[in-house]
Structure formats: C-alpha cells, structure tokens
Enzyme design. Structure first.
Site, PDB file in Angstrom:
ATOM      1  N   LYS A 118     -61.910 -70.630 -81.788  1.00  0.00           N
ATOM      2  CA  LYS A 118     -61.656 -70.536 -80.420  1.00  0.00           C
ATOM      3  C   LYS A 118     -62.188 -69.504 -79.730  1.00  0.00           C
ATOM      4  O   LYS A 118     -62.476 -69.585 -78.509  1.00  0.00           O
ATOM      5  CB  LYS A 118     -60.004 -70.146 -80.635  1.00  0.00           C
ATOM      6  CG  LYS A 118     -59.286 -71.175 -80.996  1.00  0.00           C
ATOM      7  CD  LYS A 118     -57.733 -71.225 -80.802  1.00  0.00           C
ATOM      8  CE  LYS A 118     -57.275 -72.584 -81.324  1.00  0.00           C
ATOM      9  NZ  LYS A 118     -55.565 -72.634 -81.063  1.00  0.00           N
ATOM     10  N   LYS A 201     -60.513 -82.798 -84.908  1.00  0.00           N
ATOM     11  CA  LYS A 201     -59.056 -83.044 -84.859  1.00  0.00           C
ATOM     12  C   LYS A 201     -58.578 -83.161 -83.355  1.00  0.00           C
ATOM     13  O   LYS A 201     -59.154 -82.779 -82.626  1.00  0.00           O
ATOM     14  CB  LYS A 201     -58.562 -81.972 -85.644  1.00  0.00           C
ATOM     15  CG  LYS A 201     -58.067 -80.875 -84.748  1.00  0.00           C
ATOM     16  CD  LYS A 201     -57.148 -79.741 -85.478  1.00  0.00           C
ATOM     17  CE  LYS A 201     -56.735 -78.526 -84.295  1.00  0.00           C
ATOM     18  NZ  LYS A 201     -55.473 -78.270 -84.042  1.00  0.00           N
ATOM     19  N   LYS A 204     -54.428 -80.209 -78.784  1.00  0.00           N
ATOM     20  CA  LYS A 204     -54.055 -79.873 -77.298  1.00  0.00           C
ATOM     21  C   LYS A 204     -55.072 -79.432 -76.499  1.00  0.00           C
ATOM     22  O   LYS A 204     -54.967 -79.524 -74.957  1.00  0.00           O
ATOM     23  CB  LYS A 204     -52.979 -78.893 -77.333  1.00  0.00           C
ATOM     24  CG  LYS A 204     -51.597 -79.287 -78.013  1.00  0.00           C
ATOM     25  CD  LYS A 204     -50.456 -78.535 -77.611  1.00  0.00           C
ATOM     26  CE  LYS A 204     -49.335 -78.418 -78.512  1.00  0.00           C
ATOM     27  NZ  LYS A 204     -49.318 -77.145 -79.456  1.00  0.00           N
TER      28      LYS A 204
HETATM   29  P1  ATP Z   1     -54.718 -76.148 -80.369  1.00  0.00           P
HETATM   30  O1  ATP Z   1     -55.700 -77.151 -80.888  1.00  0.00           O
HETATM   31  O2  ATP Z   1     -54.722 -75.825 -78.694  1.00  0.00           O
HETATM   32  O3  ATP Z   1     -54.705 -74.954 -81.127  1.00  0.00           O
HETATM   33  P2  ATP Z   1     -53.001 -77.943 -81.675  1.00  0.00           P
HETATM   34  O4  ATP Z   1     -53.015 -79.118 -80.986  1.00  0.00           O
HETATM   35  O5  ATP Z   1     -53.525 -77.558 -82.948  1.00  0.00           O
HETATM   36  O6  ATP Z   1     -53.261 -76.783 -80.527  1.00  0.00           O
HETATM   37  P3  ATP Z   1     -50.677 -76.322 -82.234  1.00  0.00           P
HETATM   38  O7  ATP Z   1     -49.443 -75.672 -81.407  1.00  0.00           O
HETATM   39  O8  ATP Z   1     -51.520 -75.097 -82.610  1.00  0.00           O
HETATM   40  O9  ATP Z   1     -51.396 -77.533 -81.829  1.00  0.00           O
HETATM   41  O10 ATP Z   1     -50.332 -76.936 -83.720  1.00  0.00           O
HETATM   42  C1  ATP Z   1     -48.877 -77.388 -83.926  1.00  0.00           C
HETATM   43  C2  ATP Z   1     -48.829 -78.025 -85.364  1.00  0.00           C
HETATM   44  O11 ATP Z   1     -49.454 -79.120 -85.184  1.00  0.00           O
HETATM   45  C3  ATP Z   1     -49.507 -77.215 -86.553  1.00  0.00           C
HETATM   46  O12 ATP Z   1     -48.715 -77.084 -87.723  1.00  0.00           O
HETATM   47  C4  ATP Z   1     -50.839 -77.841 -86.852  1.00  0.00           C
HETATM   48  O13 ATP Z   1     -51.231 -77.539 -87.921  1.00  0.00           O
HETATM   49  C5  ATP Z   1     -50.492 -79.156 -86.486  1.00  0.00           C
HETATM   50  N1  ATP Z   1     -51.552 -79.908 -85.873  1.00  0.00           N
HETATM   51  C6  ATP Z   1     -52.317 -79.796 -84.850  1.00  0.00           C
HETATM   52  N2  ATP Z   1     -53.268 -80.825 -84.556  1.00  0.00           N
HETATM   53  C7  ATP Z   1     -53.003 -81.647 -85.658  1.00  0.00           C
HETATM   54  C8  ATP Z   1     -53.902 -82.651 -85.927  1.00  0.00           C
HETATM   55  N3  ATP Z   1     -54.821 -83.298 -85.474  1.00  0.00           N
HETATM   56  N4  ATP Z   1     -53.353 -83.395 -87.230  1.00  0.00           N
HETATM   57  C9  ATP Z   1     -52.497 -82.935 -87.925  1.00  0.00           C
HETATM   58  N5  ATP Z   1     -51.573 -81.753 -87.569  1.00  0.00           N
HETATM   59  C10 ATP Z   1     -52.072 -81.047 -86.566  1.00  0.00           C
HETATM   60  N1  LTN Z   2     -50.762 -70.643 -85.668  1.00  0.00           N
HETATM   61  C1  LTN Z   2     -49.979 -71.995 -85.423  1.00  0.00           C
HETATM   62  C2  LTN Z   2     -48.596 -71.773 -84.762  1.00  0.00           C
HETATM   63  C3  LTN Z   2     -47.660 -70.820 -85.324  1.00  0.00           C
HETATM   64  C4  LTN Z   2     -47.010 -70.995 -86.733  1.00  0.00           C
HETATM   65  C5  LTN Z   2     -46.325 -69.954 -86.856  1.00  0.00           C
HETATM   66  C6  LTN Z   2     -47.175 -72.276 -87.647  1.00  0.00           C
HETATM   67  C7  LTN Z   2     -47.302 -69.749 -84.867  1.00  0.00           C
HETATM   68  N2  LTN Z   2     -46.547 -69.144 -85.642  1.00  0.00           N
HETATM   69  C8  LTN Z   2     -45.627 -69.818 -88.009  1.00  0.00           C
HETATM   70  C9  LTN Z   2     -46.262 -72.147 -88.455  1.00  0.00           C
HETATM   71  C10 LTN Z   2     -45.471 -70.846 -88.977  1.00  0.00           C
HETATM   72  C11 LTN Z   2     -50.942 -73.017 -84.644  1.00  0.00           C
HETATM   73  O1  LTN Z   2     -51.582 -72.570 -83.902  1.00  0.00           O
HETATM   74  N3  LTN Z   2     -50.408 -74.116 -84.852  1.00  0.00           N
END
Ligand code: ATP
Ligand code: LTN
Length: 338
Positions: A118, A201, A204
């Site tokens: 990031k 992957k 968001k």
């Molecule tokens: P960013 O990529 O901006 O960090 P994100 O799309 O990964 O955002 P988060 O809020 O960080 O979203 O993740 C929320 C949950 O969704 C976490 O448990 C993360 O591991 C899961 N997750 C995110 N992207 C995926 C994916 N492509 N496949 C499976 N699980 C995912």
């Molecule tokens: N870092 C995680 C979001 C997150 C989380 C947590 C997940 C913050 N606190 C506690 C599990 C338990 C992410 O970016 N998906």
C-alpha cells in the site's frame, strides 16, 4: 454458564473505504461472518479508524460507514444475535493499540507485506505513520474481545499471525491475559480475483472498477462486468489457476454462489463456450446480489434504526473491551483510578 459464555468468540472487521463491498469481501469473509453467528458469540465492526489511514472526504467517510452497516445487515448479520458496532465508538481499541505498539518491534512491523504494497502504491510522501501501525490496531481489535476465531480473506493471514505473536508475548511477559486467536480462512474462496486482471485480487482500491463486482451496483452493471470478464483464447472450460486464471476465477465464483462443485461445473460446461458460462454466471451473480442491494437500500432509508442498532452494539462491545483493558493495565502495573 450461559450459552453466550460457553460459545467460542469470533471477531472481524471491514473498512468503510468505498461506497460498496465487493464480491471478494462477500465470498472471502462476510459470508463466513453470517454463518459463524449461529455457532459463535460474534463481534463484527466497521473499522472506521483504520479507514483514516487513507485520506477521505469526511462526508464520504460518514456516508460509507453507514452504508457498510446497512450492507452487513442486508447480508444477514443479525444484530440481536451478533454485536455489530463501529470501531471508533469503543475507545479501548486505541488504548490497547498503544499498549501493543509498545511491545511490537519496529522490524517486526516493518515486515508487514500489506504495508509495503500500500505504501508503494501511494508513494512515500503520502504514506502516513498510521498505515505503518495499522496492523497493531488490528491486533488490538481482535485481542480486546478475546476472540478465538477471526474470519478473513487470505490477504489478512500475516496480520493475524502478528496478532497471535503480540498476544503470546504479552501473556508470557505479564501473565495470561489474552485468548490467542486463529485465522478462519476458507480455502476455496480466500482470494477472489479481479475479473479484468485475474492475477490480482479483487480489491476496493483497484485502479479500475471494471473487474470488481460491487454489491451496491445496479444489476445490469454487474451482469455486464461478468459478461466482459477477461478470459484466455482457448475454448475449454477447465479449472487451471496457473494457465487459465480468468476461467478458474469464474468457476470459483460460480461454485461458491451455487454450491455446485467445480468438477460438476466442468462437466456441465463440457462442449460449451466461455460465452455460455459468462451469461449464466451473470444471472447467478445478479440473482444473489440484487436482493442484498435492495435490502441495504431499505436499511439506509431508516438512519434512526441504524443508529439504534449501533448504539446497542457499541454498548455491548464497550463493556467487553473495557474489562480486557482493565486487566491489561493492571497486569502491566498501571495504577487504577480507584
Ligand atoms: P483494500 O483492497 O482497499 O484493502 P479490500 O477490498 O481488501 O480493500 P477490506 O476491507 O480490506 O477490503 O477487506 C475486508 C475483508 O474482505 C477482509 O477479511 C479481506 O481479507 C477480505 N477480502 C478482501 N478482498 C478479498 C478477495 N479478493 N477475496 C477474498 N477475500 C477478500
Ligand atoms: N485489516 C483488515 C480490516 C480489519 C480487521 C480487523 C479484520 C481491521 N481490524 C480485525 C479482522 C479483524 C483489512 O484490511 N481487511
């Protein structure tokens, strides 16, 4: 012992960094959140403090936080069964975060690959210290609730490892205080890939949303995204992540949403083309997501109901967290106010 006390605890969090959750969030994590609330004492939070590590317009952050809560309810989180709350409503997260920062090695924090990815993306000048300490705040989120299980996608494995290390370190220095949690990662769906770039992957914060299926998008947009998914030039519908990442990702999604095995799908589609698979998957995706979107939109029409759910969840979470924090301070020798 009451039932709640005899059940194992589960905690997870999601960031309100976008207007909508995506299919990766749903299949990788949120579906497990919903399933686990039946068997576990569940705590689920929208981690708004974590979202501050990315510069966001205050009005948008406010809106997205409420939209996140609405989507969680629409996905099936039941607030009478689970404790659903907003991270910033429970100050103990920051308080334990500081304590854990004081037992985390700089080198240890520096090894977190998500920080490297990031910070590389946004450049050194725009990377804030909060992004560096982010996994330590995440460890506090988890340890505060004495969670046994943390349902997340594959990208969070390293953060859960750090949480375990910090919990164990604290326990061995200051006496048994924390439950050491396990990551709850579902193998088949732990990493859903971007439909346009199936080697990355679904995220968001992807550069373009063309390959990201968003829960809050209109059905026709999602149908179009599925139908224009990137696939290879061959014709055979076969699960082969290395050579056919696009088709394999579509099969994973299809299987997860319908419960049919990948093998079964390969058989059903033998002799058929990619176009058939995409068209039918588009219908499946829309069939699952449209009711969720409609329900989330309904929840958003009643902000007073959302506030009341959050007030209740915040109070329940706050009292569990305050108890852990008291134990932590006392174990470390901080003098209680009395
Ligand atoms: P960013 O990529 O901006 O960090 P994100 O799309 O990964 O955002 P988060 O809020 O960080 O979203 O993740 C929320 C949950 O969704 C976490 O448990 C993360 O591991 C899961 N997750 C995110 N992207 C995926 C994916 N492509 N496949 C499976 N699980 C995912
Ligand atoms: N870092 C995680 C979001 C997150 C989380 C947590 C997940 C913050 N606190 C506690 C599990 C338990 C992410 O970016 N998906």
């Amino acid at each position: 012992m009451s039932t709640e006390e005899s059940k194992e605890r589960v905690l997870s969090g999601i960031q309100p960094t976008h207007d909508s959750f995506h299919l990766g969030n749903h299949l990788g994590a949120l579906r497990q959140w919903v399933a686990l609330q039946d068997t576990h004492d569940a705590f689920y939070c929208v981690v708004d403090l974590h979202a501050l590590t990315i510069e966001t317009d205050p009005k948008l952050l406010h809106q997205r936080t409420l939209a996140s809560v609405a989507q969680l309810l629409a996905l099936g989180i039941n607030p009478t069964q689970s404790t659903l709350f907003i991270q910033s409503h429970v100050p103990a997260h920051n308080q334990l975060g500081w304590v854990l920062e004081c037992i985390t090695g700089f080198g240890e924090a520096n090894r977190m690959t998500q920080f490297k990815d990031k910070s590389q993306k946004s450049g050194a000048d725009r990377t804030v210290v909060g992004l560096f300490t982010y996994p330590i705040l995440q460890a506090a989120d988890i340890l505060l609730y004495q969670a046994n299980q943390v349902p997340v996608g594959e990208d969070q494995r390293q953060h859960i490892e750090l949480t375990r290390d910090l919990g164990q370190r604290f326990n061995s220095r200051f006496g048994e205080t924390f439950t050491i949690p396990d990551a709850h990662i579902i193998k088949g769906t732990a990493k859903i890939m971007d439909l346009q770039d199936p080697t990355s992957k679904m995220s968001k914060s992807a550069a373009t949303m063309a390959g990201v299926i968003e829960l809050m998008d209109a059905p026709e947009i999602n149908a179009k995204k599925v139908k224009s998914a990137m696939t290879d030039t061959e014709r055979e519908i076969k699960f082969d992540e290395k050579n056919k990442p696009g088709i394999s990702n579509l099969l994973t999604i299809y299987s997860a949403l319908t419960g049919q095995s990948i093998k079964q799908l390969e058989e059903n589609y033998s002799g058929k083309g990619y176009g058939d698979l995409k068209k039918e998957l588009a219908d499946v995706v829309v069939g699952v997501l449209e009711p969720i979107r409609n329900s989330a939109l309904d929840y958003l029409k009643d902000p007073a109901q959302l506030q009341s759910i959050l007030k209740d969840g915040g109070q329940r979470a706050g009292s569990v967290a305050a108890q852990t924090l008291r134990n932590v301070y006392s174990a470390m020798g901080l003098v209680a106010r009395g």
